[in-house]
Design a protein around this motif. Sequence first.
Motif, PDB file in Angstrom:
ATOM      1  N   GLY A 192       0.817  -1.203   0.000  1.00 38.57           N
ATOM      2  CA  GLY A 192       0.000   0.000   0.000  1.00 38.57           C
ATOM      3  C   GLY A 192       0.852   1.254   0.000  1.00 38.57           C
ATOM      4  O   GLY A 192       2.009   1.234   0.419  1.00 38.57           O
ATOM      5  N   TRP A 193       0.266   2.320  -0.517  1.00 35.15           N
ATOM      6  CA  TRP A 193       0.865   3.653  -0.417  1.00 35.15           C
ATOM      7  C   TRP A 193      -0.077   4.526   0.414  1.00 35.15           C
ATOM      8  O   TRP A 193      -1.289   4.539   0.187  1.00 35.15           O
ATOM      9  CB  TRP A 193       1.048   4.283  -1.789  1.00 35.15           C
ATOM     10  N   PHE A 194       0.504   5.236   1.363  1.00 34.77           N
ATOM     11  CA  PHE A 194      -0.224   6.184   2.187  1.00 34.77           C
ATOM     12  C   PHE A 194       0.524   7.505   2.134  1.00 34.77           C
ATOM     13  O   PHE A 194       1.684   7.561   1.726  1.00 34.77           O
ATOM     14  CB  PHE A 194      -0.297   5.679   3.639  1.00 34.77           C
ATOM     15  N   ARG A 195      -0.156   8.566   2.558  1.00 34.88           N
ATOM     16  CA  ARG A 195       0.516   9.868   2.606  1.00 34.88           C
ATOM     17  C   ARG A 195       0.050  10.642   3.821  1.00 34.88           C
ATOM     18  O   ARG A 195      -1.058  10.425   4.336  1.00 34.88           O
ATOM     19  CB  ARG A 195       0.265  10.664   1.326  1.00 34.88           C
ATOM     20  N   GLN A 196       0.905  11.541   4.258  1.00 37.40           N
ATOM     21  CA  GLN A 196       0.581  12.374   5.412  1.00 37.40           C
ATOM     22  C   GLN A 196       1.073  13.776   5.170  1.00 37.40           C
ATOM     23  O   GLN A 196       2.267  14.008   4.991  1.00 37.40           O
ATOM     24  CB  GLN A 196       1.190  11.799   6.687  1.00 37.40           C
ATOM     25  N   LEU A 200      -0.114  16.110 -11.088  1.00 38.03           N
ATOM     26  CA  LEU A 200       0.000  16.400  -9.665  1.00 38.03           C
ATOM     27  C   LEU A 200      -0.603  17.748  -9.317  1.00 38.03           C
ATOM     28  O   LEU A 200      -0.544  18.705 -10.115  1.00 38.03           O
ATOM     29  CB  LEU A 200       1.461  16.330  -9.229  1.00 38.03           C
ATOM     30  N   LYS A 201      -1.179  17.809  -8.135  1.00 37.59           N
ATOM     31  CA  LYS A 201      -1.823  19.016  -7.631  1.00 37.59           C
ATOM     32  C   LYS A 201      -1.142  19.441  -6.323  1.00 37.59           C
ATOM     33  O   LYS A 201      -0.571  18.592  -5.626  1.00 37.59           O
ATOM     34  CB  LYS A 201      -3.298  18.742  -7.356  1.00 37.59           C
ATOM     35  N   PRO A 202      -1.245  20.709  -5.966  1.00 39.59           N
ATOM     36  CA  PRO A 202      -0.652  21.147  -4.688  1.00 39.59           C
ATOM     37  C   PRO A 202      -1.172  20.341  -3.497  1.00 39.59           C
ATOM     38  O   PRO A 202      -0.420  20.101  -2.543  1.00 39.59           O
ATOM     39  CB  PRO A 202      -1.066  22.611  -4.602  1.00 39.59           C
ATOM     40  N   GLU A 203      -2.410  19.898  -3.559  1.00 36.73           N
ATOM     41  CA  GLU A 203      -2.979  19.123  -2.451  1.00 36.73           C
ATOM     42  C   GLU A 203      -2.413  17.713  -2.360  1.00 36.73           C
ATOM     43  O   GLU A 203      -2.712  16.979  -1.414  1.00 36.73           O
ATOM     44  CB  GLU A 203      -4.513  19.063  -2.542  1.00 36.73           C
ATOM     45  N   ASP A 204      -1.595  17.322  -3.324  1.00 35.30           N
ATOM     46  CA  ASP A 204      -0.901  16.034  -3.242  1.00 35.30           C
ATOM     47  C   ASP A 204       0.381  16.139  -2.401  1.00 35.30           C
ATOM     48  O   ASP A 204       1.029  15.122  -2.140  1.00 35.30           O
ATOM     49  CB  ASP A 204      -0.532  15.523  -4.638  1.00 35.30           C
ATOM     50  N   THR A 205       0.728  17.342  -1.997  1.00 37.99           N
ATOM     51  CA  THR A 205       1.922  17.546  -1.184  1.00 37.99           C
ATOM     52  C   THR A 205       1.806  16.801   0.137  1.00 37.99           C
ATOM     53  O   THR A 205       0.837  16.973   0.878  1.00 37.99           O
ATOM     54  CB  THR A 205       2.145  19.035  -0.922  1.00 37.99           C
ATOM     55  N   ALA A 206       2.787  15.943   0.413  1.00 37.48           N
ATOM     56  CA  ALA A 206       2.772  15.119   1.619  1.00 37.48           C
ATOM     57  C   ALA A 206       4.031  14.265   1.652  1.00 37.48           C
ATOM     58  O   ALA A 206       4.779  14.202   0.673  1.00 37.48           O
ATOM     59  CB  ALA A 206       1.540  14.215   1.647  1.00 37.48           C
ATOM     60  N   VAL A 207       4.227  13.615   2.783  1.00 34.33           N
ATOM     61  CA  VAL A 207       5.209  12.540   2.854  1.00 34.33           C
ATOM     62  C   VAL A 207       4.489  11.260   2.450  1.00 34.33           C
ATOM     63  O   VAL A 207       3.424  10.950   2.996  1.00 34.33           O
ATOM     64  CB  VAL A 207       5.805  12.401   4.255  1.00 34.33           C
ATOM     65  N   TYR A 208       5.053  10.550   1.513  1.00 37.84           N
ATOM     66  CA  TYR A 208       4.457   9.317   1.009  1.00 37.84           C
ATOM     67  C   TYR A 208       5.183   8.112   1.601  1.00 37.84           C
ATOM     68  O   TYR A 208       6.410   8.035   1.573  1.00 37.84           O
ATOM     69  CB  TYR A 208       4.518   9.283  -0.508  1.00 37.84           C
ATOM     70  N   TYR A 209       4.387   7.183   2.105  1.00 35.02           N
ATOM     71  CA  TYR A 209       4.918   5.975   2.735  1.00 35.02           C
ATOM     72  C   TYR A 209       4.418   4.737   1.993  1.00 35.02           C
ATOM     73  O   TYR A 209       3.250   4.678   1.597  1.00 35.02           O
ATOM     74  CB  TYR A 209       4.438   5.871   4.183  1.00 35.02           C
ATOM     75  N   CYS A 210       5.293   3.765   1.847  1.00 35.88           N
ATOM     76  CA  CYS A 210       4.803   2.476   1.387  1.00 35.88           C
ATOM     77  C   CYS A 210       4.744   1.530   2.582  1.00 35.88           C
ATOM     78  O   CYS A 210       5.437   1.732   3.586  1.00 35.88           O
ATOM     79  CB  CYS A 210       5.662   1.888   0.276  1.00 35.88           C
ATOM     80  N   ALA A 211       3.895   0.534   2.473  1.00 37.39           N
ATOM     81  CA  ALA A 211       3.676  -0.387   3.571  1.00 37.39           C
ATOM     82  C   ALA A 211       3.363  -1.773   3.025  1.00 37.39           C
ATOM     83  O   ALA A 211       2.903  -1.912   1.891  1.00 37.39           O
ATOM     84  CB  ALA A 211       2.531   0.105   4.448  1.00 37.39           C
ATOM     85  N   GLY A 242       9.443   6.906   4.371  1.00 33.67           N
ATOM     86  CA  GLY A 242       8.727   7.987   3.711  1.00 33.67           C
ATOM     87  C   GLY A 242       9.595   8.785   2.764  1.00 33.67           C
ATOM     88  O   GLY A 242      10.813   8.863   2.915  1.00 33.67           O
ATOM     89  N   THR A 243       8.956   9.379   1.768  1.00 36.30           N
ATOM     90  CA  THR A 243       9.634  10.262   0.822  1.00 36.30           C
ATOM     91  C   THR A 243       8.749  11.487   0.596  1.00 36.30           C
ATOM     92  O   THR A 243       7.537  11.363   0.434  1.00 36.30           O
ATOM     93  CB  THR A 243       9.949   9.540  -0.504  1.00 36.30           C
ATOM     94  N   GLN A 244       9.359  12.654   0.608  1.00 32.09           N
ATOM     95  CA  GLN A 244       8.608  13.914   0.521  1.00 32.09           C
ATOM     96  C   GLN A 244       8.256  14.226  -0.929  1.00 32.09           C
ATOM     97  O   GLN A 244       9.120  14.184  -1.815  1.00 32.09           O
ATOM     98  CB  GLN A 244       9.431  15.061   1.093  1.00 32.09           C
TER      99      GLN A 244
END
Length: 127
Positions: free
Chosen positions: A35-39, A87-98, A120-122
């Motif tokens: 999975g990919w998640f973002r924060q 990509l949109k500005p609202e996609d800005t986040a740290v992305y994590y895979c799990a 995570g990767t920014q």
Amino acid sequence: QVQLVESGGGLVQAGDSLRLSCAASGRTFSSYAMGWFRQAPGKEREFVSSITRWSGSSRSYADSVKGRFTISRDNAKNTVYLQMNSLKPEDTAVYYCAATVKSGVWVLSRAREYDYWGQGTQVTVSS
């Protein structure tokens, strides 16, 4: 035990594309759903996308990224990818895979069902 390392993040402009990679250790990568998640700052971690184990025949996306993001996996390379287009500005986040051994569309959308996480990767999208 699985170790996950994300890469591919960066600073891009709105409308650009990025491809995130998540490299996994171990010889049983194909047996894990990924999975990919973002924060984003000040927000809770949210589901982005998931892909089932083995052949990855089933993929799921959050409504906010559907049609723009594509998840895929290469079991020979022990790697899962997230292709992010438009990509949109609202996609800005740290992305994590799990990674998890569990299955089911709803299960795979919940962060608490995953056993292993990357660092995570920014991703930053400017307007």
